[in-house]
Design a protein around this motif. Sequence first.
Motif, PDB file in Angstrom:
ATOM      1  N   TYR A  65      92.840  41.146 -30.485  1.00 23.91           N
ATOM      2  CA  TYR A  65      91.469  41.565 -30.756  1.00 23.91           C
ATOM      3  C   TYR A  65      90.548  40.975 -29.688  1.00 23.91           C
ATOM      4  CZ  TYR A  65      93.399  42.801 -35.299  1.00 23.91           C
ATOM      5  OH  TYR A  65      94.159  43.357 -36.303  1.00 23.91           O
ATOM      6  N   VAL A  66      89.579  41.798 -29.223  1.00 25.69           N
ATOM      7  CA  VAL A  66      88.650  41.341 -28.203  1.00 25.69           C
ATOM      8  C   VAL A  66      87.660  40.347 -28.806  1.00 25.69           C
ATOM      9  CG1 VAL A  66      86.836  42.020 -26.595  1.00 25.69           C
ATOM     10  CG2 VAL A  66      88.860  43.468 -26.881  1.00 25.69           C
ATOM     11  N   VAL A  67      87.479  39.237 -28.107  1.00 26.76           N
ATOM     12  CA  VAL A  67      86.489  38.224 -28.489  1.00 26.76           C
ATOM     13  C   VAL A  67      85.313  38.348 -27.526  1.00 26.76           C
ATOM     14  CG1 VAL A  67      86.021  35.773 -28.812  1.00 26.76           C
ATOM     15  CG2 VAL A  67      88.292  36.701 -29.336  1.00 26.76           C
ATOM     16  N   THR A  68      84.119  38.521 -28.090  1.00 26.22           N
ATOM     17  CA  THR A  68      82.954  38.825 -27.260  1.00 26.22           C
ATOM     18  C   THR A  68      81.837  37.817 -27.494  1.00 26.22           C
ATOM     19  OG1 THR A  68      83.487  41.187 -27.413  1.00 26.22           O
ATOM     20  CG2 THR A  68      81.270  40.605 -26.662  1.00 26.22           C
ATOM     21  N   PRO A  69      81.466  37.053 -26.440  1.00 25.20           N
ATOM     22  CA  PRO A  69      80.245  36.253 -26.532  1.00 25.20           C
ATOM     23  C   PRO A  69      79.050  37.171 -26.251  1.00 25.20           C
ATOM     24  CG  PRO A  69      81.318  35.857 -24.437  1.00 25.20           C
ATOM     25  CD  PRO A  69      82.183  36.855 -25.182  1.00 25.20           C
ATOM     26  N   ALA A  70      77.912  36.881 -26.857  1.00 26.28           N
ATOM     27  CA  ALA A  70      76.753  37.769 -26.690  1.00 26.28           C
ATOM     28  C   ALA A  70      75.468  37.013 -26.989  1.00 26.28           C
ATOM     29  CB  ALA A  70      76.892  38.985 -27.610  1.00 26.28           C
ATOM     30  N   SER A  71      74.354  37.760 -26.920  1.00 24.12           N
ATOM     31  CA  SER A  71      73.012  37.344 -27.385  1.00 24.12           C
ATOM     32  C   SER A  71      72.273  36.391 -26.460  1.00 24.12           C
ATOM     33  CB  SER A  71      73.078  36.710 -28.782  1.00 24.12           C
ATOM     34  OG  SER A  71      73.612  37.643 -29.699  1.00 24.12           O
ATOM     35  N   ALA A  72      73.001  35.474 -25.827  1.00 23.30           N
ATOM     36  CA  ALA A  72      72.308  34.432 -25.056  1.00 23.30           C
ATOM     37  C   ALA A  72      71.334  35.049 -24.049  1.00 23.30           C
ATOM     38  CB  ALA A  72      73.325  33.556 -24.338  1.00 23.30           C
ATOM     39  N   ALA A  73      70.121  34.470 -24.013  1.00 18.92           N
ATOM     40  CA  ALA A  73      69.103  34.949 -23.064  1.00 18.92           C
ATOM     41  C   ALA A  73      68.208  33.781 -22.668  1.00 18.92           C
ATOM     42  CB  ALA A  73      68.275  36.067 -23.690  1.00 18.92           C
ATOM     43  N   ASP A  74      67.739  33.848 -21.429  1.00 16.43           N
ATOM     44  CA  ASP A  74      66.809  32.821 -20.951  1.00 16.43           C
ATOM     45  C   ASP A  74      66.086  33.374 -19.733  1.00 16.43           C
ATOM     46  OD1 ASP A  74      66.405  29.592 -21.388  1.00 16.43           O
ATOM     47  OD2 ASP A  74      66.028  30.230 -19.326  1.00 16.43           O
ATOM     48  N   THR A  75      64.793  33.129 -19.670  1.00 15.46           N
ATOM     49  CA  THR A  75      64.005  33.691 -18.563  1.00 15.46           C
ATOM     50  C   THR A  75      64.435  33.136 -17.210  1.00 15.46           C
ATOM     51  OG1 THR A  75      62.310  31.993 -18.941  1.00 15.46           O
ATOM     52  CG2 THR A  75      61.985  34.132 -20.009  1.00 15.46           C
ATOM     53  N   ASN A  76      65.033  31.964 -17.209  1.00 12.59           N
ATOM     54  CA  ASN A  76      65.418  31.353 -15.938  1.00 12.59           C
ATOM     55  C   ASN A  76      66.819  31.733 -15.480  1.00 12.59           C
ATOM     56  OD1 ASN A  76      62.987  29.917 -15.497  1.00 12.59           O
ATOM     57  ND2 ASN A  76      63.647  28.343 -16.965  1.00 12.59           N
ATOM     58  N   TYR A  77      67.522  32.514 -16.297  1.00 11.33           N
ATOM     59  CA  TYR A  77      68.914  32.828 -15.965  1.00 11.33           C
ATOM     60  C   TYR A  77      69.225  34.309 -16.175  1.00 11.33           C
ATOM     61  CZ  TYR A  77      69.694  27.768 -16.082  1.00 11.33           C
ATOM     62  OH  TYR A  77      69.622  26.422 -15.841  1.00 11.33           O
ATOM     63  N   SER A  78      70.082  34.779 -15.319  1.00 11.66           N
ATOM     64  CA  SER A  78      70.694  36.096 -15.522  1.00 11.66           C
ATOM     65  C   SER A  78      72.059  35.817 -16.167  1.00 11.66           C
ATOM     66  CB  SER A  78      70.868  36.818 -14.180  1.00 11.66           C
ATOM     67  OG  SER A  78      71.605  38.003 -14.355  1.00 11.66           O
ATOM     68  N   VAL A  79      72.194  36.198 -17.419  1.00 12.46           N
ATOM     69  CA  VAL A  79      73.372  35.796 -18.196  1.00 12.46           C
ATOM     70  C   VAL A  79      74.412  36.919 -18.194  1.00 12.46           C
ATOM     71  CG1 VAL A  79      74.218  34.951 -20.411  1.00 12.46           C
ATOM     72  CG2 VAL A  79      71.881  34.371 -19.659  1.00 12.46           C
ATOM     73  N   SER A  80      75.627  36.568 -17.867  1.00  8.32           N
ATOM     74  CA  SER A  80      76.743  37.515 -17.965  1.00  8.32           C
ATOM     75  C   SER A  80      77.763  36.957 -18.953  1.00  8.32           C
ATOM     76  CB  SER A  80      77.389  37.755 -16.595  1.00  8.32           C
ATOM     77  OG  SER A  80      77.897  36.550 -16.057  1.00  8.32           O
ATOM     78  N   PHE A  81      78.513  37.869 -19.519  1.00  9.79           N
ATOM     79  CA  PHE A  81      79.461  37.503 -20.571  1.00  9.79           C
ATOM     80  C   PHE A  81      80.867  37.937 -20.180  1.00  9.79           C
ATOM     81  CE2 PHE A  81      75.344  38.251 -22.549  1.00  9.79           C
ATOM     82  CZ  PHE A  81      75.149  37.068 -23.239  1.00  9.79           C
ATOM     83  N   VAL A  82      81.847  37.052 -20.450  1.00  5.77           N
ATOM     84  CA  VAL A  82      83.261  37.360 -20.160  1.00  5.77           C
ATOM     85  C   VAL A  82      84.030  37.311 -21.481  1.00  5.77           C
ATOM     86  CG1 VAL A  82      85.332  36.687 -18.890  1.00  5.77           C
ATOM     87  CG2 VAL A  82      83.066  36.362 -17.862  1.00  5.77           C
ATOM     88  N   THR A  83      84.669  38.419 -21.810  1.00  6.43           N
ATOM     89  CA  THR A  83      85.431  38.494 -23.065  1.00  6.43           C
ATOM     90  C   THR A  83      86.843  37.927 -22.880  1.00  6.43           C
ATOM     91  OG1 THR A  83      86.282  40.699 -22.586  1.00  6.43           O
ATOM     92  CG2 THR A  83      84.169  40.564 -23.761  1.00  6.43           C
ATOM     93  N   THR A  84      87.533  37.768 -23.990  1.00  6.73           N
ATOM     94  CA  THR A  84      88.945  37.383 -23.961  1.00  6.73           C
ATOM     95  C   THR A  84      89.622  38.065 -25.159  1.00  6.73           C
ATOM     96  OG1 THR A  84      90.501  35.523 -23.782  1.00  6.73           O
ATOM     97  CG2 THR A  84      88.707  35.265 -25.338  1.00  6.73           C
ATOM     98  N   THR A  85      90.858  37.732 -25.406  1.00  7.52           N
ATOM     99  CA  THR A  85      91.548  38.320 -26.560  1.00  7.52           C
ATOM    100  C   THR A  85      91.985  37.222 -27.515  1.00  7.52           C
ATOM    101  OG1 THR A  85      93.665  38.319 -25.376  1.00  7.52           O
ATOM    102  CG2 THR A  85      92.370  40.349 -25.320  1.00  7.52           C
ATOM    103  N   PHE A  86      92.025  37.605 -28.774  1.00  9.73           N
ATOM    104  CA  PHE A  86      92.442  36.727 -29.867  1.00  9.73           C
ATOM    105  C   PHE A  86      93.648  37.391 -30.529  1.00  9.73           C
ATOM    106  CE2 PHE A  86      92.400  35.801 -34.418  1.00  9.73           C
ATOM    107  CZ  PHE A  86      92.292  34.421 -34.446  1.00  9.73           C
ATOM    108  N   GLY A  87      94.761  36.689 -30.594  1.00 10.48           N
ATOM    109  CA  GLY A  87      95.986  37.272 -31.135  1.00 10.48           C
ATOM    110  C   GLY A  87      96.246  36.888 -32.579  1.00 10.48           C
ATOM    111  N   ILE A  88      96.559  37.889 -33.388  1.00 14.23           N
ATOM    112  CA  ILE A  88      97.119  37.623 -34.713  1.00 14.23           C
ATOM    113  C   ILE A  88      98.614  37.848 -34.581  1.00 14.23           C
ATOM    114  CG2 ILE A  88      97.199  38.293 -37.134  1.00 14.23           C
ATOM    115  CD1 ILE A  88      94.306  39.088 -36.977  1.00 14.23           C
TER     116      ILE A  88
END
Length: 254
Positions: A65-88
């Motif tokens: 299953y894809v694990v997704t970080p999100a939401s983070a925001a800040d005026t001083n930063y351009s935020v990018s997100f890197v997903t990973t996988t979670f195994g059952i």
Amino acid sequence: FVTTTFGITQAALTVTADSGLSKIFGAIDPTLTYTITGFVNGDVEGDLDTPVSISRAAGEAVANYVVTPASAADTNYSVSFVTTTFGITQPTLTITANSGLSKVYGGTDPTLTYTITGFQGGDTEADLDTPVSISRASGENVANYVVTPAGATDATYVINFVTSTFAITPAALTITADSGLSKVYGATDPTLTYTITGFTNGDVEGDLDTPVSISRASGEFVANYVVTPASAADANYSICLLYTSDAADERSSV
């Protein structure tokens, strides 16, 4: 004096879902974690205008299953997100042939049974993709036979099978010297005879591994002499020999 502008642009901030997280089917999810790289100027995560959230795709079946970080925001930063996988991952299911089952030679097999351990998440035997089968090695002679559970499959489980043994034990066979035989002093002995009871599975006397012998105690004077059946042996029978000395005196010798 003529002014101009000097721009301070957003620094790059990367939020990466931590890899290597997993669980066994039916267990509780571990805490999903992430790593942030790119903070400058002494900033820390607590300085973000909007904090990070993290979640995985919904599902409880064995899969990645894809694990997704999100939401983070800040005026001083351009935020990018890197997903990973979670195994059952698949848990282990063990199917064990129950021990202690047996029958007497010539009898009918009892029902072979088994025990299943390791079900998760409320699963039961009825949820298996393919049901369990169980059988024993062929044979009807006295011996131990391997009992093997097999057949069961399920996409959710790694299945192990544990064998057992099934015993066929000897049947009881009784050989009795016939009573009531006699002769007049000086005459020739009649043929000594015996009766066999307990044959099963279609067996007859000719199937004995070692045939019966019969004899009487030596002597020719007027008296009672013990008549003894002997020798008979067979791997499928526990043989009891009954001897006699006259019509009213019957004794046993195993």
